[in-house]
Design a protein around this motif. Structure first.
Motif, PDB file in Angstrom:
ATOM      1  N   SER A 513       0.834  -1.191   0.000  1.00 40.86           N
ATOM      2  CA  SER A 513       0.000   0.000   0.000  1.00 40.86           C
ATOM      3  C   SER A 513       0.876   1.251   0.000  1.00 40.86           C
ATOM      4  O   SER A 513       1.867   1.317   0.756  1.00 40.86           O
ATOM      5  CB  SER A 513      -0.918   0.015   1.226  1.00 40.86           C
ATOM      6  OG  SER A 513      -1.796   1.103   1.187  1.00 40.86           O
ATOM      7  N   TYR A 514       0.507   2.226  -0.843  1.00 42.26           N
ATOM      8  CA  TYR A 514       1.288   3.454  -1.002  1.00 42.26           C
ATOM      9  C   TYR A 514       0.363   4.649  -1.117  1.00 42.26           C
ATOM     10  O   TYR A 514      -0.784   4.534  -1.581  1.00 42.26           O
ATOM     11  CB  TYR A 514       2.161   3.373  -2.257  1.00 42.26           C
ATOM     12  CG  TYR A 514       3.299   2.391  -2.155  1.00 42.26           C
ATOM     13  CD1 TYR A 514       4.582   2.815  -1.854  1.00 42.26           C
ATOM     14  CD2 TYR A 514       3.086   1.033  -2.347  1.00 42.26           C
ATOM     15  CE1 TYR A 514       5.640   1.917  -1.744  1.00 42.26           C
ATOM     16  CE2 TYR A 514       4.123   0.117  -2.241  1.00 42.26           C
ATOM     17  CZ  TYR A 514       5.399   0.570  -1.942  1.00 42.26           C
ATOM     18  OH  TYR A 514       6.438  -0.321  -1.830  1.00 42.26           O
ATOM     19  N   THR A 526      -4.885   5.009  -5.775  1.00 41.10           N
ATOM     20  CA  THR A 526      -3.869   4.034  -6.148  1.00 41.10           C
ATOM     21  C   THR A 526      -4.481   2.643  -6.186  1.00 41.10           C
ATOM     22  O   THR A 526      -5.541   2.385  -5.625  1.00 41.10           O
ATOM     23  CB  THR A 526      -2.696   4.029  -5.148  1.00 41.10           C
ATOM     24  OG1 THR A 526      -3.184   3.645  -3.863  1.00 41.10           O
ATOM     25  CG2 THR A 526      -2.033   5.389  -5.079  1.00 41.10           C
ATOM     26  N   VAL A 528      -2.834  -1.526  -6.183  1.00 37.47           N
ATOM     27  CA  VAL A 528      -1.663  -2.401  -6.150  1.00 37.47           C
ATOM     28  C   VAL A 528      -2.085  -3.789  -6.595  1.00 37.47           C
ATOM     29  O   VAL A 528      -3.055  -4.353  -6.071  1.00 37.47           O
ATOM     30  CB  VAL A 528      -1.049  -2.452  -4.742  1.00 37.47           C
ATOM     31  CG1 VAL A 528       0.112  -3.445  -4.703  1.00 37.47           C
ATOM     32  CG2 VAL A 528      -0.581  -1.074  -4.319  1.00 37.47           C
ATOM     33  N   ASN A 547       4.829  -6.466  -6.179  1.00 34.52           N
ATOM     34  CA  ASN A 547       3.600  -5.867  -6.680  1.00 34.52           C
ATOM     35  C   ASN A 547       3.915  -4.758  -7.670  1.00 34.52           C
ATOM     36  O   ASN A 547       5.065  -4.325  -7.814  1.00 34.52           O
ATOM     37  CB  ASN A 547       2.784  -5.273  -5.525  1.00 34.52           C
ATOM     38  CG  ASN A 547       2.482  -6.277  -4.443  1.00 34.52           C
ATOM     39  OD1 ASN A 547       2.067  -7.399  -4.737  1.00 34.52           O
ATOM     40  ND2 ASN A 547       2.690  -5.888  -3.190  1.00 34.52           N
ATOM     41  N   LEU A 549       2.557  -0.866  -8.316  1.00 34.91           N
ATOM     42  CA  LEU A 549       1.768   0.276  -7.870  1.00 34.91           C
ATOM     43  C   LEU A 549       1.229   1.007  -9.094  1.00 34.91           C
ATOM     44  O   LEU A 549       1.979   1.294 -10.033  1.00 34.91           O
ATOM     45  CB  LEU A 549       2.626   1.225  -7.043  1.00 34.91           C
ATOM     46  CG  LEU A 549       2.034   2.609  -6.741  1.00 34.91           C
ATOM     47  CD1 LEU A 549       0.824   2.494  -5.833  1.00 34.91           C
ATOM     48  CD2 LEU A 549       3.101   3.519  -6.136  1.00 34.91           C
ATOM     49  N   VAL A 566       5.734   9.564  -3.704  1.00 33.39           N
ATOM     50  CA  VAL A 566       5.199   8.242  -3.383  1.00 33.39           C
ATOM     51  C   VAL A 566       5.791   7.787  -2.050  1.00 33.39           C
ATOM     52  O   VAL A 566       7.012   7.793  -1.869  1.00 33.39           O
ATOM     53  CB  VAL A 566       5.529   7.224  -4.488  1.00 33.39           C
ATOM     54  CG1 VAL A 566       4.957   5.851  -4.143  1.00 33.39           C
ATOM     55  CG2 VAL A 566       5.009   7.700  -5.838  1.00 33.39           C
ATOM     56  N   ASN A 575      -5.459  -2.180  -1.234  1.00 34.23           N
ATOM     57  CA  ASN A 575      -5.678  -1.813  -2.629  1.00 34.23           C
ATOM     58  C   ASN A 575      -5.720  -3.014  -3.558  1.00 34.23           C
ATOM     59  O   ASN A 575      -5.887  -2.848  -4.762  1.00 34.23           O
ATOM     60  CB  ASN A 575      -4.582  -0.846  -3.095  1.00 34.23           C
ATOM     61  CG  ASN A 575      -4.681   0.491  -2.387  1.00 34.23           C
ATOM     62  OD1 ASN A 575      -5.760   1.043  -2.270  1.00 34.23           O
ATOM     63  ND2 ASN A 575      -3.559   0.992  -1.913  1.00 34.23           N
TER      64      ASN A 575
END
Length: 1003
Positions: A513-514, A526, A528, A547, A549, A566, A575
């Motif tokens: 997660s970002y 976002t 992922v 992953n 993003l 980010v 996500n």
């Protein structure tokens, strides 16, 4: 002292640059080049133009450097430096002698090493017309798998070097495409726009050649573009013996032919017999051509390493054949050049030449040798070249926008020259030996590395802060060190297009997660998605990324960038959505339906246009033979020759997983152990992406495997499909048919394959289906409603056309794995605006730069190079530093007249943010001649294709009608050179490219 030397070097560079405009000329007293230097022809005779030449491949069996220096002779005895040394010496011995040279990459490598005395001698030879440059590109480019951006760039770079060095006398007048394996219509258009008077070809299909020989039509006027009309017309001739000397008359040290011995006291005396043999050859040649001028090429690959051996014999041949005029001979031999030959034809006759409006693809040299395999050969190298073009345009734009100094030019030139070499007809084609392909990739990577120095310096200067931005060259294997080893990083997305774009950004990461924020602190949605195992397991991949993003960067400015911060945002996995919500998968207006019983797509909908569509992978077995006769021809690097029908990759249900979110929906498919794919739609693009991963190809099949993908629809395409010509214009193709001659196909599959540089499409009365490619590939439509594209191939046997080894690429000890994409779209008829938009956005894609977050650094996270965006129909094709303090600017109307007939006016005043244009003067396409000084030879045409070419065809087609449109010439604006805003307006007609040298004032 070092600083003083550096300053002197920079000053010398500036002086050289400032003096090299298209108007540079040698002193008038020495200027006897061009048509003025041609030997006079004799009226009442057949004038035989003897053209001494060498054909020097810029890499093939040996690397570029190996060919130049003459090393690695186990593959070929060839050393270009010796050719140029000895030719200069031989020309100085007799002012009647002539020689042409073509490959500027080799000439320049030789020239910069010469003493000033040698340079002075060469200039005299050029100024008096003894040494003439023909074509003049950095290399002799291929015409099937090259894109017009890269063709124009490589021609421009070669022509610039000649212009800087020799002025007007170094300006070529003729295209010389003697070795490419087929010829494109767009290439004819480019030659015309370069200001050339003609183009001479070596290779055309054996059946067409026989037809033209029988009908005495090897010469024609070729119309390169329906949109440009007569402006794109160019005289075109097909040479009798490709580019080789007459059989038995090769006088090179590499040949074993008998020299001409004129000592009557010698028992070896052979003048009469040798002249008889040559005259007999001329008797055959003159049965083919329709004028009193014929061209005889005297040279071959890497000939003239001992030039005097050639010239001694040619001197004798010319003298003794001409001596027979006293006893009634009709032949008059003269030393000549292709320019003099074309000029002589122009002066001799005002005949109406046949008008050609199609192309010369596909090319077959015998009934079972269709040169259509190279449309796909070495697919990874073909993709690398496409990325190189993308980055070169970014690099040149940023150099100009930041106004970097001449000390940075060497880094830019490294990529210019590497890309020029890549266009060679044995480079991007994939028809070179493996060690040479490795060297091409090495040169291109070095060029891109050096241009990364440029982009970093330019962005840092425009940001007014010193940072080290990095690119991510391994995104094709979902690998990027900066994004996987830092919890926070800044992503800068540069847009080389002339209008703002939205971009789906995909970055490999290791967390789940970002958060993504822009300059204003706005947080972006976002998503992922896990990187599938079939990508993680690609040989050579070394990354912690698990992953990808995904976020959407919206409104990236024209010729500008936006930056995004980010940061890792916990590890909640929030996500990732990995669930199957039925069989229909969509984002916004794009949707596809999966058949759960097969694991394959079954229909496609884009903006309310729906068609039945399936997609699957298949393969051909390559034919294996000993190449001893036509029927035994193997499939190889050049040749595609299937052995048997198309085979399905698997009859089992395809395994798949579904990932859906607000930004993208993806289907991850696994077909077998060497083919996998991701089908993808997103929230901004009107297409479905088929992202395929193929390899290592199996070796259990001793024939080799040639993998294709097929898109099967319910469209009633009636034997017709369309492919692009070098990415510029679309050409109509009809199955088992040629527009200019009657074809008999012994190879019905290979004989219907065409080069696909950017797109292939089919349509019926209502809808159209288009597949856009990310690199050149071979493609066809063998059945109505189908599009077939070859994506990867290994050929375990050589096809005996010179390369001498199997096409069996490996990497990291295994067979090569290739990853690529097709972009599939549908719509109602006339969707050129949509496909052109997709092509532009994929070809000149945004470029990603990354840097770890540094809280101490504050910089502008948004920049626009243009004060106002240009319309979708217009693209700044070229913005690059030129000579002195000038820039080269090209503007292009990206639509053809059949797509959008309206002209567009582009105001140049107050357009750029970094500088103001104070004057603009138009040149020909290559930037080496003022357009007002271009006066091309005009050849009349009857404006029709002979009816006899079609009279026995049963197929009903409107092809003839389509190819007779748009006869009127275009009135082009020539010079803009003023200081008031109203005059700096450029009008662009559909299909038109206009080139300017602009003077600027920095803001």
């Amino acid at each position: 002292m070092q600083l003083l030397l550096l300053n002197l070097t920079i000053a010398a560079s500036l002086i050289g640059l400032m003096s090299t405009t298209p108007t540079s000329k040698p002193p008038l007293s020495e200027n006897n080049c061009g048509y003025k230097s041609c030997h006079p022809i004799k009226k009442g005779f057949i004038n035989v133009h003897i053209v001494p030449h060498t054909h020097d491949d810029v890499g093939w069996l040996k690397t570029v450097d190996q060919y130049y220096y003459g090393s690695n002779s186990k593959y070929q005895n060839a050393g270009v430096q010796y050719i140029l040394d000895t030719v200069v010496d031989s020309l100085r011995k007799d002012k009647n002698r002539r020689f042409i040279y073509v490959e500027t990459a080799f000439f320049w490598k030789w020239w910069i090493k010469q003493h000033d005395i040698v340079k002075s001698r060469v200039r005299k030879l050029v100024y008096n017309g003894q040494l003439e440059f023909i074509s003049g590109g950095w290399s002799m480019n291929d015409e099937a798998v090259t894109h017009y951006h890269s063709i124009i760039d490589q021609m421009t770079w070669g022509l610039r070097k000649l212009n800087e060095t020799f002025g007007e006398c170094g300006r070529p007048k003729i295209g010389w495409q003697i070795d490419p394996f087929g010829h494109s219509r767009e290439m004819a258009s480019i030659f015309a726009q370069l200001g050339f008077d003609g183009v001479l070809l070596g290779r055309i299909d054996h059946q067409e050649k026989r037809f033209r020989w029988q009908t005495r039509t090897p010469e024609m006027v070729w119309r390169g573009s329906d949109s440009l009309g007569e402006v794109s017309d160019i005289f075109t001739g097909v040479m009798y013996n490709t580019y080789a000397p007459p059989p038995g008359f090769c006088f090179d040290i590499l040949c074993g032919d008998e020299p001409i011995i004129d000592d009557k006291k010698s028992f070896e005396y052979n003048v009469n017999r040798r002249v008889d043999e040559f005259v007999a050859y001329l008797d055959n040649v003159t049965q083919v051509y329709s004028t009193n001028n014929v061209i005889i090429t005297m040279g071959e690959d890497f000939n003239y390493q001992d030039a005097e051996a050639w010239f001694i014999n040619l001197d004798k041949l010319i003298y003794y054949v001409n001596e027979r005029q006293l006893t009634g001979s009709k032949y008059n031999l003269i030393y000549s050049t292709p320019s003099c030959y074309v000029n002589a034809i122009h002066n001799e006759t005002k005949n109406n030449w046949i008008l050609k409006q199609d192309d010369f693809f596909p090319y077959a040299s015998d009934p079972h040798a269709f040169w259509t395999g190279y449309f796909t050969s070495r697919p990874a190298l073909k993709r690398f070249e496409r990325l190189g073009n993308n980055f070169l345009q970014v690099c040149k734009q940023l150099y100009a926008l930041a106004d970097l100094g001449p000390e940075d030019m060497v880094d830019l030139n490294a990529l210019r020259e590497a890309m020029g070499v890549m266009q060679h007809h044995d480079a991007i084609t994939g028809t070179e030996k493996q060690h040479v392909a490795n060297d091409y990739a090495r040169q291109l990577q070095r060029g891109m590395d050096e241009c990364e120095i440029i982009t970093n310096a330019a962005i840092s200067k425009l940001l007014e802060v010193n940072i080290e931005l990095k690119t991510c060259p391994l995104l094709n294997v979902s690998q990027c060190t900066t994004t996987t080893t830092n919890d926070g990083f800044v992503v800068t997305i540069y847009n080389p297009l002339s209008r703002p774009v939205d971009k789906v950004v995909r970055l490999p990461v290791k967390e789940d997660s970002y958060s993504v924020n822009d300059l204003q602190g706005t947080e972006y949605k976002t998503q992922v998605i896990p990187i599938p195992d079939f990508i993680k397991n690609i040989p050579g991949r070394s990354s912690q990324a698990k992953n990808e993003l995904i976020f959407i960067a919206r409104g990236i400015p024209a010729l500008g960038w936006k930056s995004y911060r980010v940061m890792v945002y916990g590890k909640t996995n929030k996500n990732i959505i990995a669930s199957i919500k039925g069989n229909k998968h969509s984002v916004k207006d794009t949707a596809f339906i999966m058949d759960p019983n097969t694991g394959l797509i079954s229909s496609l909908t884009i903006k309310n246009v729906s068609i039945d569509l399936s997609q699957n992978f298949f393969y051909y077995n390559g034919f294996v033979g000993d190449n001893s006769k036509f029927e035994n021809r193997s499939s190889g690097a050049y040749i595609f020759r299937p052995d048997g029908p198309l085979q399905k990759i698997t009859n089992k249900k395809v395994d798949y997983k579904v990932y859906e979110g607000e930004l993208v929906a993806e289907i991850h498919q696994t077909f077998n152990e060497y083919i996998s794919q991701i089908i993808r739609v997103n929230a901004i693009d009107d297409y479905v992406e088929f992202d395929w991963i193929i390899g290592p190809l199996p070796h259990s099949n001793k024939n080799g495997v040639e993998v294709v993908t097929k898109y099967q629809s319910d469209l009633k395409s009636n034997q017709v499909f369309y492919t692009d010509s070098n990415g510029k214009q679309m050409l109509k193709r009809i199955r088992n048919f040629r527009p200019s001659w009657k074809v008999n196909l012994s190879e019905p599959v290979a004989g219907n394959y065409y080069p696909v540089t950017t797109q292939i499409s089919i349509k019926d009365t209502e809808n159209e289906l288009a597949v856009l490619v990310d690199r050149a590939q071979g493609g066809t439509s063998l059945k109505d409603g189908e599009i077939e594209l070859m994506v990867h191939r290994n050929c375990l046997h050589d096809d005996a056309f010179g390369v001498g080894e199997a096409l069996n690429e490996t990497a990291f000890g295994l067979g090569l794995v290739v990853r690529g994409s097709h972009y599939v779209t549908v719509g109602n008829n006339g969707m050129a605006a949509l496909t052109k938009d997709i092509v532009q956005r994929r070809l000149l894609d945004t470029w990603t730069f990354v840097v770890p977050v540094d809280e101490k650094v504050k910089y502008n996270m948004e920049f626009a190079g243009l004060k106002r965006p240009l319309p979708k129909s217009v693209q700044i094709l070229t913005l690059e530093p030129w000579t002195g303090f000038d820039f080269l600017l090209r503007l292009e109307h990206v639509f053809e007249k059949s797509d959008q007939p309206q002209p567009v006016v582009v105001p140049l005043a107050d357009l750029f943010t970094s500088f103001e244009i104070i004057s603009a003067q138009e040149t020909t396409l290559g930037g080496n001649q003022w357009l007002k000084d271009s006066h091309r030879l005009h050849f009349n045409t009857n404006g029709t294709v002979e009816d006899l070419l079609y009279q026995d065809y049963n197929i009903v087609t409107d092809y003839e009608t389509e190819t007779h449109l748009l006869r009127n010439s275009i009135k082009r604006h020539t010079v803009i050179n003023a200081f008031d805003d109203d005059s700096l307006n450029v009008s662009l007609l559909p299909g038109q490219i206009r080139t300017f040298i602009i003077q600027i004032k920095k803001y």
